[in-house]
Design a protein around this motif. Sequence first.
Motif, PDB file in Angstrom:
ATOM      1  N   ARG A   1       0.794  -1.228   0.000  1.00  0.00           N
ATOM      2  CA  ARG A   1       0.000   0.000   0.000  1.00  0.00           C
ATOM      3  C   ARG A   1       0.826   1.279   0.000  1.00  0.00           C
ATOM      4  O   ARG A   1       0.287   2.375  -0.045  1.00  0.00           O
ATOM      5  N   GLY A   2       2.153   1.137   0.095  1.00  0.00           N
ATOM      6  CA  GLY A   2       2.986   2.334   0.121  1.00  0.00           C
ATOM      7  C   GLY A   2       2.915   3.100   1.420  1.00  0.00           C
ATOM      8  O   GLY A   2       3.267   4.283   1.487  1.00  0.00           O
ATOM      9  N   THR A   3       2.473   2.444   2.475  1.00  0.00           N
ATOM     10  CA  THR A   3       2.379   3.065   3.799  1.00  0.00           C
ATOM     11  C   THR A   3       2.676   2.016   4.870  1.00  0.00           C
ATOM     12  O   THR A   3       2.290   0.855   4.696  1.00  0.00           O
ATOM     13  N   PRO A   4       3.388   2.371   5.915  1.00  0.00           N
ATOM     14  CA  PRO A   4       3.940   3.686   6.218  1.00  0.00           C
ATOM     15  C   PRO A   4       5.034   4.094   5.225  1.00  0.00           C
ATOM     16  O   PRO A   4       5.590   3.253   4.524  1.00  0.00           O
ATOM     17  N   ALA A   5       5.307   5.374   5.232  1.00  0.00           N
ATOM     18  CA  ALA A   5       6.298   5.897   4.299  1.00  0.00           C
ATOM     19  C   ALA A   5       7.715   5.495   4.693  1.00  0.00           C
ATOM     20  O   ALA A   5       8.555   5.216   3.831  1.00  0.00           O
ATOM     21  N   ILE A   6       7.978   5.459   6.005  1.00  0.00           N
ATOM     22  CA  ILE A   6       9.334   5.247   6.498  1.00  0.00           C
ATOM     23  C   ILE A   6       9.338   4.195   7.608  1.00  0.00           C
ATOM     24  O   ILE A   6       8.516   4.235   8.524  1.00  0.00           O
ATOM     25  N   ALA A   7      10.290   3.281   7.535  1.00  0.00           N
ATOM     26  CA  ALA A   7      10.606   2.373   8.646  1.00  0.00           C
ATOM     27  C   ALA A   7      12.048   2.681   9.043  1.00  0.00           C
ATOM     28  O   ALA A   7      12.981   2.295   8.341  1.00  0.00           O
ATOM     29  N   PRO A   8      12.265   3.421  10.131  1.00  0.00           N
ATOM     30  CA  PRO A   8      13.600   3.952  10.412  1.00  0.00           C
ATOM     31  C   PRO A   8      14.620   2.923  10.900  1.00  0.00           C
ATOM     32  O   PRO A   8      15.802   3.210  10.921  1.00  0.00           O
ATOM     33  N   GLU A   9      14.161   1.730  11.291  1.00  0.00           N
ATOM     34  CA  GLU A   9      15.103   0.662  11.658  1.00  0.00           C
ATOM     35  C   GLU A   9      14.453  -0.677  11.310  1.00  0.00           C
ATOM     36  O   GLU A   9      13.800  -1.309  12.125  1.00  0.00           O
ATOM     37  N   LEU A  10      14.640  -1.090  10.089  1.00  0.00           N
ATOM     38  CA  LEU A  10      13.996  -2.295   9.577  1.00  0.00           C
ATOM     39  C   LEU A  10      15.028  -3.412   9.463  1.00  0.00           C
ATOM     40  O   LEU A  10      15.972  -3.315   8.687  1.00  0.00           O
ATOM     41  N   TRP A  11      14.838  -4.462  10.257  1.00  0.00           N
ATOM     42  CA  TRP A  11      15.738  -5.618  10.216  1.00  0.00           C
ATOM     43  C   TRP A  11      15.248  -6.535   9.099  1.00  0.00           C
ATOM     44  O   TRP A  11      14.221  -7.212   9.238  1.00  0.00           O
ATOM     45  N   THR A  12      15.980  -6.577   7.998  1.00  0.00           N
ATOM     46  CA  THR A  12      15.494  -7.246   6.794  1.00  0.00           C
ATOM     47  C   THR A  12      15.843  -8.727   6.709  1.00  0.00           C
ATOM     48  O   THR A  12      15.422  -9.398   5.769  1.00  0.00           O
ATOM     49  N   SER A  13      16.580  -9.242   7.681  1.00  0.00           N
ATOM     50  CA  SER A  13      16.989 -10.650   7.592  1.00  0.00           C
ATOM     51  C   SER A  13      15.802 -11.598   7.602  1.00  0.00           C
ATOM     52  O   SER A  13      15.839 -12.653   6.968  1.00  0.00           O
TER      53      SER A  13
ATOM     54  N   PRO B   1      25.154 -14.330  13.098  1.00  0.00           N
ATOM     55  CA  PRO B   1      25.310 -13.394  11.981  1.00  0.00           C
ATOM     56  C   PRO B   1      24.787 -12.010  12.354  1.00  0.00           C
ATOM     57  O   PRO B   1      23.809 -11.880  13.083  1.00  0.00           O
ATOM     58  N   SER B   2      25.448 -10.989  11.841  1.00  0.00           N
ATOM     59  CA  SER B   2      24.971  -9.624  12.039  1.00  0.00           C
ATOM     60  C   SER B   2      23.811  -9.371  11.080  1.00  0.00           C
ATOM     61  O   SER B   2      23.921  -9.607   9.882  1.00  0.00           O
ATOM     62  N   SER B   3      22.689  -8.931  11.623  1.00  0.00           N
ATOM     63  CA  SER B   3      21.509  -8.682  10.799  1.00  0.00           C
ATOM     64  C   SER B   3      21.546  -7.259  10.258  1.00  0.00           C
ATOM     65  O   SER B   3      21.818  -6.316  11.008  1.00  0.00           O
ATOM     66  N   PRO B   4      21.279  -7.069   8.970  1.00  0.00           N
ATOM     67  CA  PRO B   4      21.223  -5.701   8.441  1.00  0.00           C
ATOM     68  C   PRO B   4      20.018  -4.954   8.999  1.00  0.00           C
ATOM     69  O   PRO B   4      18.915  -5.505   9.079  1.00  0.00           O
ATOM     70  N   ALA B   5      20.227  -3.744   9.409  1.00  0.00           N
ATOM     71  CA  ALA B   5      19.143  -2.873   9.877  1.00  0.00           C
ATOM     72  C   ALA B   5      19.164  -1.629   9.004  1.00  0.00           C
ATOM     73  O   ALA B   5      20.081  -0.814   9.104  1.00  0.00           O
ATOM     74  N   VAL B   6      18.162  -1.498   8.135  1.00  0.00           N
ATOM     75  CA  VAL B   6      18.171  -0.441   7.128  1.00  0.00           C
ATOM     76  C   VAL B   6      17.054   0.560   7.376  1.00  0.00           C
ATOM     77  O   VAL B   6      16.152   0.328   8.186  1.00  0.00           O
ATOM     78  N   ILE B   7      17.138   1.680   6.666  1.00  0.00           N
ATOM     79  CA  ILE B   7      16.039   2.648   6.631  1.00  0.00           C
ATOM     80  C   ILE B   7      15.222   2.335   5.385  1.00  0.00           C
ATOM     81  O   ILE B   7      15.649   2.604   4.261  1.00  0.00           O
ATOM     82  N   GLY B   8      14.073   1.717   5.597  1.00  0.00           N
ATOM     83  CA  GLY B   8      13.217   1.336   4.487  1.00  0.00           C
ATOM     84  C   GLY B   8      12.192   2.417   4.210  1.00  0.00           C
ATOM     85  O   GLY B   8      11.734   3.114   5.122  1.00  0.00           O
ATOM     86  N   ALA B   9      11.830   2.562   2.954  1.00  0.00           N
ATOM     87  CA  ALA B   9      10.856   3.601   2.578  1.00  0.00           C
ATOM     88  C   ALA B   9      10.017   3.131   1.409  1.00  0.00           C
ATOM     89  O   ALA B   9      10.466   2.337   0.574  1.00  0.00           O
ATOM     90  N   ALA B  10       8.793   3.640   1.352  1.00  0.00           N
ATOM     91  CA  ALA B  10       7.975   3.461   0.166  1.00  0.00           C
ATOM     92  C   ALA B  10       8.626   4.221  -0.983  1.00  0.00           C
ATOM     93  O   ALA B  10       9.215   5.289  -0.793  1.00  0.00           O
ATOM     94  N   LYS B  11       8.533   3.680  -2.175  1.00  0.00           N
ATOM     95  CA  LYS B  11       9.216   4.262  -3.340  1.00  0.00           C
ATOM     96  C   LYS B  11       8.818   5.712  -3.572  1.00  0.00           C
ATOM     97  O   LYS B  11       9.637   6.535  -4.017  1.00  0.00           O
ATOM     98  N   TRP B  12       7.568   6.072  -3.242  1.00  0.00           N
ATOM     99  CA  TRP B  12       7.098   7.427  -3.539  1.00  0.00           C
ATOM    100  C   TRP B  12       7.871   8.498  -2.778  1.00  0.00           C
ATOM    101  O   TRP B  12       7.938   9.647  -3.211  1.00  0.00           O
ATOM    102  N   VAL B  13       8.466   8.124  -1.626  1.00  0.00           N
ATOM    103  CA  VAL B  13       9.250   9.099  -0.863  1.00  0.00           C
ATOM    104  C   VAL B  13      10.431   9.580  -1.699  1.00  0.00           C
ATOM    105  O   VAL B  13      10.744  10.778  -1.751  1.00  0.00           O
ATOM    106  N   GLU B  14      11.095   8.659  -2.363  1.00  0.00           N
ATOM    107  CA  GLU B  14      12.265   8.992  -3.168  1.00  0.00           C
ATOM    108  C   GLU B  14      11.903   9.877  -4.358  1.00  0.00           C
ATOM    109  O   GLU B  14      12.661  10.781  -4.724  1.00  0.00           O
TER     110      GLU B  14
END
Length: 339
Positions: free
Chosen positions: A83-95, A260-273
């Motif tokens: 759905r493109g929401t939320p716009a931002i996930a400021p600490e997203l563990w993607t593993s 293993p170290s898990s990546p923690a990224v700033i995830g965003a909906a594409k529309w933010v970019e």
Amino acid sequence: MTLSRKGGLFAALLLLGAAFALPAQAQNEQCGTDRTIDIAEMTWPSAAALAHIHATILEQGFGCKVEIVTGDTVPTSSSMLSRGTPAIAPELWTSTIAEPWQQGIEADKVVQLGDAITDGTVEGWFIPRYVQDANPELTTAEAVIARPDLFPDPEEGGQGRLYSCPPGWACELSTSALFEAYDMQDKWNLFSPGSGGALDASIARAFLRQEPILFYYWGPTAILGKFDAVQLDLGEARPDVYACNTDADCGEPAGKTAYPSSPAVIGAAKWVETEAPAVAEYFGKVGLTNAEISELLVYGDENKADAAETAENFLKTKEDVWTTWVSPEVAEKVRASLS
């Protein structure tokens, strides 16, 4: 009233309205979008504090319309992908969502704007630095396992004690598997703390009394920010072995591996970019190290502060950090909102 006076009054009202509209318009131009930027406040302390830090800077500094929403890894990423929401996930563990997240990136539904934790998450076995200072050879798991006498179990004479992960957590399985893989059963007890709070209390008590303790832990966390703990070398991380160690249905025997170290990224909906490039650029600069995040969490832990209060303290006391993320004009607006 004559037509000329009506016209004059109408013109004056237009000018007055324009005067009030200009600041908002300028703010929206700086933000880049009129859409609400909803930021996911995850259920763990570091991600919750980061959500409030970024919400304050975007709202007060960039003039964005911001809303903080409840989030967690799987539901937040699923909603962002669909759905493109939320716009931002400021600490997203993607593993734990690696495959769908990568598919979302390839389909231009989501983007990774940066690393939330620049040096990766931390997970493993720790001892106090004062114990290692007194015993410099204690740098590896094998070296510590050979000295159960240095970490005595107060309830089992002659046995060492390893404080495990709280029951029901995935790390309980991995720690139990390593306990088995290192053949610790004869000389060590694997102690379950009962809860995360009980584990924290045991660690804090040992450090405050300058007592030895061997314990599982992870970061970034307030515990690792508050106490000088040394992570033991568990060898190389072997993802296939770790995956089996954390799978209760895996038929293979437990194996030795580092966590293993898990990546923690700033995830965003594409529309933010695409719609708010200034916001996207901002999030490309905001990564913090494990140590920096652990340090900011210490305030919340020691002062029983919530995520919003912890974020406010960071913004007031760590200007040397966050002002590097923004322009001087944005920084001044954020400062003014805190005074």
